[in-house]
Enzyme design. Structure first.
Site, PDB file in Angstrom:
ATOM      1  N   LYS A 144       0.836  -1.210   0.000  1.00 21.80           N
ATOM      2  CA  LYS A 144       0.000   0.000   0.000  1.00 21.80           C
ATOM      3  C   LYS A 144       0.868   1.256   0.000  1.00 21.80           C
ATOM      4  CE  LYS A 144      -2.530   2.447   3.687  1.00 21.80           C
ATOM      5  NZ  LYS A 144      -1.431   3.116   4.386  1.00 21.80           N
ATOM      6  N   ASN A 145       1.816   1.321   0.920  1.00 16.77           N
ATOM      7  CA  ASN A 145       2.555   2.568   1.088  1.00 16.77           C
ATOM      8  C   ASN A 145       3.524   2.847  -0.063  1.00 16.77           C
ATOM      9  OD1 ASN A 145       1.139   3.006   3.401  1.00 16.77           O
ATOM     10  ND2 ASN A 145       2.785   2.403   4.793  1.00 16.77           N
ATOM     11  N   CYS A 167      -6.106   8.221   9.089  1.00 13.68           N
ATOM     12  CA  CYS A 167      -6.390   7.636  10.409  1.00 13.68           C
ATOM     13  C   CYS A 167      -5.989   8.593  11.528  1.00 13.68           C
ATOM     14  CB  CYS A 167      -5.614   6.337  10.588  1.00 13.68           C
ATOM     15  SG  CYS A 167      -6.303   4.948   9.686  1.00 13.68           S
ATOM     16  N   ARG A 218       0.099  14.133  13.323  1.00 13.48           N
ATOM     17  CA  ARG A 218       0.461  13.965  11.917  1.00 13.48           C
ATOM     18  C   ARG A 218       0.668  15.291  11.156  1.00 13.48           C
ATOM     19  NH1 ARG A 218      -2.392   8.581   9.620  1.00 13.48           N
ATOM     20  NH2 ARG A 218      -0.314   8.278   8.792  1.00 13.48           N
ATOM     21  N   PRO A 219       1.611  16.106  11.633  1.00 14.00           N
ATOM     22  CA  PRO A 219       1.890  17.368  10.928  1.00 14.00           C
ATOM     23  C   PRO A 219       2.574  17.115   9.577  1.00 14.00           C
ATOM     24  CG  PRO A 219       3.516  16.986  12.666  1.00 14.00           C
ATOM     25  CD  PRO A 219       2.504  15.867  12.765  1.00 14.00           C
ATOM     26  N   ILE A 220       2.608  18.150   8.720  1.00 15.10           N
ATOM     27  CA  ILE A 220       3.340  18.011   7.443  1.00 15.10           C
ATOM     28  C   ILE A 220       4.406  19.103   7.306  1.00 15.10           C
ATOM     29  CG2 ILE A 220       1.564  16.722   6.184  1.00 15.10           C
ATOM     30  CD1 ILE A 220       0.908  19.412   4.752  1.00 15.10           C
ATOM     31  N   GLN A 250       7.542  18.988   7.753  1.00 20.02           N
ATOM     32  CA  GLN A 250       8.783  18.566   7.084  1.00 20.02           C
ATOM     33  C   GLN A 250       8.600  18.511   5.563  1.00 20.02           C
ATOM     34  OE1 GLN A 250      11.718  18.276   8.886  1.00 20.02           O
ATOM     35  NE2 GLN A 250      10.283  19.173  10.369  1.00 20.02           N
ATOM     36  N   ASP A 261       3.400   0.367  12.440  1.00 26.79           N
ATOM     37  CA  ASP A 261       2.193  -0.243  11.867  1.00 26.79           C
ATOM     38  C   ASP A 261       1.976  -1.671  12.361  1.00 26.79           C
ATOM     39  OD1 ASP A 261       1.696   2.040  10.507  1.00 26.79           O
ATOM     40  OD2 ASP A 261       2.120   1.264   8.523  1.00 26.79           O
ATOM     41  N   ARG A 288      -8.994   0.063   4.025  1.00 24.28           N
ATOM     42  CA  ARG A 288      -8.017   1.047   3.547  1.00 24.28           C
ATOM     43  C   ARG A 288      -6.665   0.409   3.239  1.00 24.28           C
ATOM     44  NH1 ARG A 288      -6.352   4.947   7.121  1.00 24.28           N
ATOM     45  NH2 ARG A 288      -4.986   5.240   5.365  1.00 24.28           N
TER      46      ARG A 288
HETATM   47  C1  UD1 Z   1       3.706   6.617   6.766  1.00 22.43           C
HETATM   48  C2  UD1 Z   1       2.838   5.432   6.441  1.00 22.43           C
HETATM   49  C3  UD1 Z   1       2.204   4.871   7.705  1.00 22.43           C
HETATM   50  C4  UD1 Z   1       3.264   4.580   8.753  1.00 22.43           C
HETATM   51  C5  UD1 Z   1       4.186   5.768   8.953  1.00 22.43           C
HETATM   52  C6  UD1 Z   1       5.376   5.438   9.831  1.00 22.43           C
HETATM   53  C7  UD1 Z   1       2.127   5.957   4.207  1.00 22.43           C
HETATM   54  C8  UD1 Z   1       1.012   6.371   3.308  1.00 22.43           C
HETATM   55  N1  UD1 Z   1       1.822   5.879   5.502  1.00 22.43           N
HETATM   56  O1  UD1 Z   1       2.848   7.603   7.325  1.00 22.43           O
HETATM   57  O2  UD1 Z   1       1.536   3.665   7.360  1.00 22.43           O
HETATM   58  O3  UD1 Z   1       2.619   4.327   9.988  1.00 22.43           O
HETATM   59  O4  UD1 Z   1       4.704   6.212   7.684  1.00 22.43           O
HETATM   60  O5  UD1 Z   1       6.116   4.394   9.280  1.00 22.43           O
HETATM   61  O6  UD1 Z   1       3.217   5.669   3.756  1.00 22.43           O
HETATM   62  N2  UD1 Z   1       6.180  14.024  11.201  1.00 22.43           N
HETATM   63  C9  UD1 Z   1       6.400  15.346  11.503  1.00 22.43           C
HETATM   64  N3  UD1 Z   1       6.354  16.244  10.487  1.00 22.43           N
HETATM   65  C10 UD1 Z   1       6.127  15.876   9.199  1.00 22.43           C
HETATM   66  C11 UD1 Z   1       5.916  14.527   8.893  1.00 22.43           C
HETATM   67  C12 UD1 Z   1       5.950  13.614   9.927  1.00 22.43           C
HETATM   68  O7  UD1 Z   1       6.608  15.724  12.660  1.00 22.43           O
HETATM   69  O8  UD1 Z   1       6.116  16.750   8.323  1.00 22.43           O
HETATM   70  C13 UD1 Z   1       6.238  13.023  12.283  1.00 22.43           C
HETATM   71  C14 UD1 Z   1       4.913  12.286  12.473  1.00 22.43           C
HETATM   72  O9  UD1 Z   1       4.041  12.991  13.320  1.00 22.43           O
HETATM   73  C15 UD1 Z   1       5.388  10.996  13.079  1.00 22.43           C
HETATM   74  C16 UD1 Z   1       6.731  10.753  12.389  1.00 22.43           C
HETATM   75  O10 UD1 Z   1       7.146  12.012  11.889  1.00 22.43           O
HETATM   76  O11 UD1 Z   1       5.618  11.176  14.454  1.00 22.43           O
HETATM   77  C17 UD1 Z   1       6.697   9.754  11.248  1.00 22.43           C
HETATM   78  O12 UD1 Z   1       5.654  10.103  10.363  1.00 22.43           O
HETATM   79  P1  UD1 Z   1       5.699   9.741   8.818  1.00 22.43           P
HETATM   80  O13 UD1 Z   1       6.785   8.745   8.575  1.00 22.43           O
HETATM   81  O14 UD1 Z   1       5.697  10.975   8.039  1.00 22.43           O
HETATM   82  O15 UD1 Z   1       4.322   9.015   8.641  1.00 22.43           O
HETATM   83  P2  UD1 Z   1       3.336   9.101   7.421  1.00 22.43           P
HETATM   84  O16 UD1 Z   1       4.079   9.437   6.162  1.00 22.43           O
HETATM   85  O17 UD1 Z   1       2.158   9.902   7.791  1.00 22.43           O
END
Ligand code: UD1
Length: 420
Positions: free
Chosen positions: A22-23, A119, A124-126, A128, A307, A399
């Protein structure tokens, strides 16, 4: 509302084939937009997140066809920026819609979409992702629930990620492949799906080196070409079936996988008393009772994947003694514990740690999937429990798991899905 009925106590025995991740697929599907023409993707999972992505691609003007064997063709030659506002609904529905931002920014230099959904497992900030887009020269505005990223041109740069993020690594990579010059991404995620998206892009003509290490270098190219590509096997689905085999004292061979991707899970299952036998592209898990207690901490790859902590938590419920999970990635990933307690488990959550005091058995009852991987955990708990469990929240399971009910039925589980 759909539900899954499981009567526990059956050993899982037999073989199961694993489909594409999926990912990885969620990163590769938007990446086809960067390759003007027809890409052929094999081993694509049939899950609801992929269907949302297909809808988005179609709305953008792509021609998408699918066959029952998991092959998908995506012809993106007629895609234009005109319809970006039409994919807002799907963007809100799923976390991985953030890849549309990196891709469309890279392709059209201007994208405005709602912030992604997904979920509820933490903040889950963005930030980065945004840091990376800005480093490439984009202006990024966040207003009224939307993200607007735009630039006259994107230019390669150096980005140090403050946290290791799968999403940010893939997203900035998608944005950088067509940028001018070289982009260096530091402190990146090393998950197999990150490597797979890079492999797809490289096959299409991108110049990416270092995927799978801490530093990725991307030398921008003018264009990518359409290609055929087979999506890597799903590490998390594989791990889920490994845990299910151990939970039911079963004997299951899991095929079409890369065993090294499962090293952290194999290690923990062995610590808990299961046998894990690796072959070239398969793993056999043989469960033994009693299960032994263990401790685990979730970490970015090659650490233990967040996960799979929920499925592992189920095993810990009945291990002989005290086990613990420390969750370091997502702060809100212990909601499933309340459901296990309903089934008779003894679990205490304090901050980011859950302590499991093993009980003799779980008992079937109505339980709810609170998110995607919690849903997998509920199914495993029900397979292990005495009596029948009714699992709701099936839309979360849809999902990420392609055909989980049939796979488990074929392995001997007493499981049935009821769609109303
Ligand atoms: C992806 C996976 C999800 C998995 C997760 C961790 C997909 C679609 N989803 O989610 O299944 O559980 O990786 O392996 O691939 N963070 C920040 N700022 C950011 C981005 C992330 O602080 O801009 C933090 C998140 O809150 C979290 C950590 O970094 O604590 C890891 O998150 P991230 O690897 O980005 O997870 P996702 O991409 O959402």
């Amino acid at each position: 509302m759909s539900k899954i009925l499981v009567t526990g106590g059956k050993r899982l025995v037999g073989e199961v084939n694993i489909v594409g991740a999926k990912n990885a697929a969620l990163g590769i599907l938007p990446a086809t937009l960067l390759c003007k023409g027809e890409c052929v993707l094999e081993n694509v999972p049939d899950i609801s997140d992929m269907r949302h992505y297909e809808t988005m691609l179609r709305k953008l003007g792509a021609n998408v066809t699918k066959s029952a064997d998991g092959t998908m063709t995506v012809d993106t030659k007629d895609v234009t920026p005109d319809a970006i506002s039409e994919i807002e609904e799907e963007s809100r529905m799923m976390r991985a819609s953030y890849y549309m931002i990196g891709t469309l920014l890279g392709l059209f230099k201007d994208v405005r979409l709602p912030l992604p959904g997904g979920c509820d497992i933490g903040a889950r900030p963005i930030d980065q992702h945004i840091k990376g887009f800005k480093a490439l020269g984009a202006t990024v505005d966040l207003k009224e629930g939307y993200i607007h990223a735009y630039a006259d041109k994107l230019v390669g740069s150096r980005v140090y990620f403050d946290v290791v993020s799968v999403g940010a690594t893939i997203n900035v990579m998608l944005g950088a492949v067509l940028a001018e010059g070289t982009t260096t991404l530091e402190n990146v995620a090393k998950e197999p799906h990150v490597v797979d998206v890079a492999n797809f892009l490289n096959k299409a003509g991108a110049k990416i080196v270092g995927a799978g290490t801490d530093v990725i270098k991307i030398t921008g190219v003018k264009r990518l070409n359409p290609v055929s590509y087979c999506v890597v096997a799903d590490q998390i689905t594989t791990g889920t079936y490994m845990v299910a085999a151990a939970a039911t004292n079963g004997d299951v061979t899991i095929r079409n996988i890369i065993p090294e991707h499962l090293d952290s899970i194999s290690a923990k299952l062995r610590e808990m008393g299961a046998e894990v036998i690796e072959d070239y592209d398969s793993l056999r898990v043989i469960g033994h009772t009693p299960l032994l207690p263990t401790k685990l901490k979730t970490l970015p790859y090659p650490g233990f994947p967040t996960d799979l902590q929920q499925p592992m938590g189920v095993l810990m419920c009945v291990a002989k003694g005290q086990s613990a999970i420390t969750e370091t990635i997502f702060e809100n990933r212990f909601k499933y514990v309340d459901e296990l307690v309903k089934m008779g488990a003894s679990v205490i959550v304090a901050g980011n740690t859950a302590v499991f005091n093993g009980v003799d058995k779980l008992t079937g009852c109505p339980i709810r999937a609170t998110d995607l991987r919690a849903g997998a955990a509920m199914i495993i708990a029900a397979l292990m429990a005495e009596g029948t469990s009714e699992i709701t929240g099936v839309e979360f399971i849809d999902r990420g798991y392609d055909n989980i009910v049939n796979d488990l039925k074929n392995l001997g589980a007493d499981i049935e899905r009821i769609d109303s």
